[in-house]
Design a protein around this motif. Structure first.
Motif, mmCIF file in Angstrom:
data_model
loop_
_atom_site.group_PDB
_atom_site.id
_atom_site.type_symbol
_atom_site.label_atom_id
_atom_site.label_comp_id
_atom_site.label_asym_id
_atom_site.label_seq_id
_atom_site.Cartn_x
_atom_site.Cartn_y
_atom_site.Cartn_z
ATOM 1 N N ILE A 58 56.326 -70.753 26.668
ATOM 2 C CA ILE A 58 57.735 -70.485 26.356
ATOM 3 C C ILE A 58 57.833 -69.832 24.987
ATOM 4 O O ILE A 58 58.580 -68.872 24.778
ATOM 5 N N GLY A 59 57.046 -70.318 24.042
ATOM 6 C CA GLY A 59 57.026 -69.735 22.707
ATOM 7 C C GLY A 59 56.547 -68.288 22.720
ATOM 8 O O GLY A 59 57.045 -67.445 21.969
ATOM 9 N N ILE A 60 55.589 -67.976 23.584
ATOM 10 C CA ILE A 60 55.087 -66.602 23.692
ATOM 11 C C ILE A 60 56.168 -65.687 24.265
ATOM 12 O O ILE A 60 56.354 -64.557 23.789
ATOM 13 N N ILE A 61 56.912 -66.163 25.263
ATOM 14 C CA ILE A 61 58.011 -65.377 25.824
ATOM 15 C C ILE A 61 59.050 -65.093 24.745
ATOM 16 O O ILE A 61 59.540 -63.966 24.605
ATOM 17 N N ARG A 62 59.368 -66.116 23.943
ATOM 18 C CA ARG A 62 60.336 -65.940 22.852
ATOM 19 C C ARG A 62 59.821 -64.953 21.816
ATOM 20 O O ARG A 62 60.538 -64.049 21.390
ATOM 21 N N LYS A 63 58.570 -65.103 21.416
ATOM 22 C CA LYS A 63 57.980 -64.221 20.412
ATOM 23 C C LYS A 63 57.967 -62.767 20.896
ATOM 24 O O LYS A 63 58.318 -61.849 20.142
ATOM 25 N N ASN A 64 57.582 -62.563 22.160
ATOM 26 C CA ASN A 64 57.563 -61.201 22.698
ATOM 27 C C ASN A 64 58.960 -60.606 22.733
ATOM 28 O O ASN A 64 59.136 -59.414 22.485
ATOM 29 N N TYR A 65 59.975 -61.428 23.029
ATOM 30 C CA TYR A 65 61.342 -60.914 23.006
ATOM 31 C C TYR A 65 61.732 -60.531 21.579
ATOM 32 O O TYR A 65 62.335 -59.488 21.365
ATOM 33 N N TRP A 66 61.403 -61.379 20.615
ATOM 34 C CA TRP A 66 61.728 -61.059 19.226
ATOM 35 C C TRP A 66 61.119 -59.716 18.811
ATOM 36 O O TRP A 66 61.740 -58.940 18.114
ATOM 37 N N LEU A 67 59.897 -59.470 19.258
ATOM 38 C CA LEU A 67 59.201 -58.251 18.852
ATOM 39 C C LEU A 67 59.629 -57.013 19.637
ATOM 40 O O LEU A 67 59.792 -55.939 19.072
ATOM 41 N N TYR A 68 59.777 -57.147 20.953
ATOM 42 C CA TYR A 68 59.939 -55.963 21.813
ATOM 43 C C TYR A 68 61.270 -55.885 22.547
ATOM 44 O O TYR A 68 61.530 -54.909 23.243
ATOM 45 N N GLY A 69 62.095 -56.901 22.457
ATOM 46 C CA GLY A 69 63.390 -56.858 23.117
ATOM 47 C C GLY A 69 63.285 -57.076 24.619
ATOM 48 O O GLY A 69 62.342 -57.689 25.115
ATOM 49 N N LEU A 70 64.248 -56.528 25.342
ATOM 50 C CA LEU A 70 64.322 -56.754 26.787
ATOM 51 C C LEU A 70 63.145 -56.169 27.561
ATOM 52 O O LEU A 70 62.817 -56.650 28.632
ATOM 53 N N LYS A 71 62.503 -55.147 27.013
ATOM 54 C CA LYS A 71 61.369 -54.589 27.756
ATOM 55 C C LYS A 71 60.211 -55.581 27.850
ATOM 56 O O LYS A 71 59.326 -55.422 28.684
ATOM 57 N N SER A 72 60.233 -56.637 27.039
ATOM 58 C CA SER A 72 59.157 -57.627 27.066
ATOM 59 C C SER A 72 59.189 -58.501 28.330
ATOM 60 O O SER A 72 58.201 -59.150 28.644
ATOM 61 N N ILE A 73 60.305 -58.512 29.046
ATOM 62 C CA ILE A 73 60.380 -59.371 30.238
ATOM 63 C C ILE A 73 59.675 -58.745 31.435
ATOM 64 O O ILE A 73 59.410 -59.427 32.412
ATOM 65 N N TYR A 74 59.381 -57.456 31.365
ATOM 66 C CA TYR A 74 58.742 -56.773 32.491
ATOM 67 C C TYR A 74 57.233 -56.747 32.322
ATOM 68 O O TYR A 74 56.725 -56.669 31.206
ATOM 69 N N ASP A 75 56.529 -56.804 33.444
ATOM 70 C CA ASP A 75 55.080 -56.728 33.414
ATOM 71 C C ASP A 75 54.659 -55.342 32.942
ATOM 72 O O ASP A 75 55.262 -54.342 33.325
ATOM 73 N N LYS A 76 53.623 -55.313 32.158
ATOM 74 C CA LYS A 76 53.097 -54.041 31.680
ATOM 75 C C LYS A 76 52.332 -53.356 32.804
ATOM 76 O O LYS A 76 51.762 -54.017 33.670
ATOM 77 N N PRO A 77 52.309 -52.025 32.804
ATOM 78 C CA PRO A 77 51.496 -51.336 33.813
ATOM 79 C C PRO A 77 50.043 -51.757 33.661
ATOM 80 O O PRO A 77 49.572 -52.035 32.566
ATOM 81 N N GLY A 78 49.377 -51.802 34.756
ATOM 82 C CA GLY A 78 47.975 -52.180 34.700
ATOM 83 C C GLY A 78 47.706 -53.490 35.407
ATOM 84 O O GLY A 78 46.572 -53.811 35.684
ATOM 85 N N ARG A 79 48.763 -54.223 35.727
ATOM 86 C CA ARG A 79 48.561 -55.465 36.470
ATOM 87 C C ARG A 79 48.385 -55.139 37.932
ATOM 88 O O ARG A 79 49.066 -54.299 38.488
ATOM 89 N N GLY A 80 47.463 -55.795 38.567
ATOM 90 C CA GLY A 80 47.267 -55.620 39.998
ATOM 91 C C GLY A 80 46.361 -54.452 40.347
ATOM 92 O O GLY A 80 45.936 -53.683 39.481
ATOM 93 N N ARG A 81 46.101 -54.350 41.616
ATOM 94 C CA ARG A 81 45.209 -53.312 42.110
ATOM 95 C C ARG A 81 45.889 -51.947 42.036
ATOM 96 O O ARG A 81 47.069 -51.811 42.334
ATOM 97 N N LYS A 82 45.132 -50.946 41.675
ATOM 98 C CA LYS A 82 45.651 -49.592 41.559
ATOM 99 C C LYS A 82 45.704 -48.930 42.931
ATOM 100 O O LYS A 82 44.871 -49.173 43.797
#
Length: 172
Positions: A58-82
């Motif tokens: 939960i703290g990591i989710i909060r920290k990422n929001y503080w740093l990157y805003g709403l874009k932090s809630i989305y998975d970064k490209p690169g997850r999963g099979r290409k």
């Protein structure tokens, strides 16, 4: 001494509950609900217990929001099979499928036919079974309309319909 995270974004900047109601991605929706709880000054332990997360997560989710805003809630490209099909080839691939169906003159393309197009024209190896997932991802349906036989005679069909009127309900 704990590391201090710069807070470029505040938990009071957005109505996370309202945003979660229109978010289509489940993981992002969950993070928005967690951020809503954080904006209500709930404890990390309490939120973690409610959502089944470790408080540190939960703290990591909060920290990422503080740093990157709403874009932090989305998975970064690169997850999963290409995908075997390159992103820049998707439109050309769709067009190739449509053209192959039009050239066919009758019948419909099968998954094997589409897999062959992917392999020969786009160097993307798919099994016929894997083609259905690809078609879904690129927004094409594998279900097609009833096919027409290549030697169909529209005039004969028209004549048949004129001569054989459908029965009225209750009459033979």
């Amino acid at each position: 001494m704990p590391k201090i995270t710069p807070r470029n974004h505040k938990l009071s900047d957005h109505d996370f509950l309202k945003l979660s109601k229109v978010e289509s991605k489940p993981r992002a929706r969950g993070k928005l609900l967690i951020l809503h709880q954080l904006s209500q000054n709930k404890s990390l332990e309490g939120i973690g217990k409610d959502f089944g997360y470790h408080p540190q997560s939960i703290g990591i989710i909060r920290k990422n929001y503080w740093l990157y805003g709403l874009k932090s809630i989305y998975d970064k490209p690169g997850r999963g099979r290409k995908s075997h099909l390159a992103e820049e080839d998707i439109e050309a691939f769709k067009q190739a499928i449509v053209e192959a169906q039009q050239q066919r003159g009758g019948g419909r393309l099968t998954a094997t036919d589409i897999a062959r197009i992917a392999k020969e024209d786009f160097n993307a190896a798919y099994t016929p079974k894997g083609i259905y997932g690809l078609l879904d991802r690129i927004g094409m349906s594998w279900v097609s309309a009833r096919s027409k036989h290549p030697r169909v005679d529209p005039e004969a069909i028209s004549q048949f319909k004129k001569l054989h009127k459908p029965c009225q309900a209750g009459h033979p």
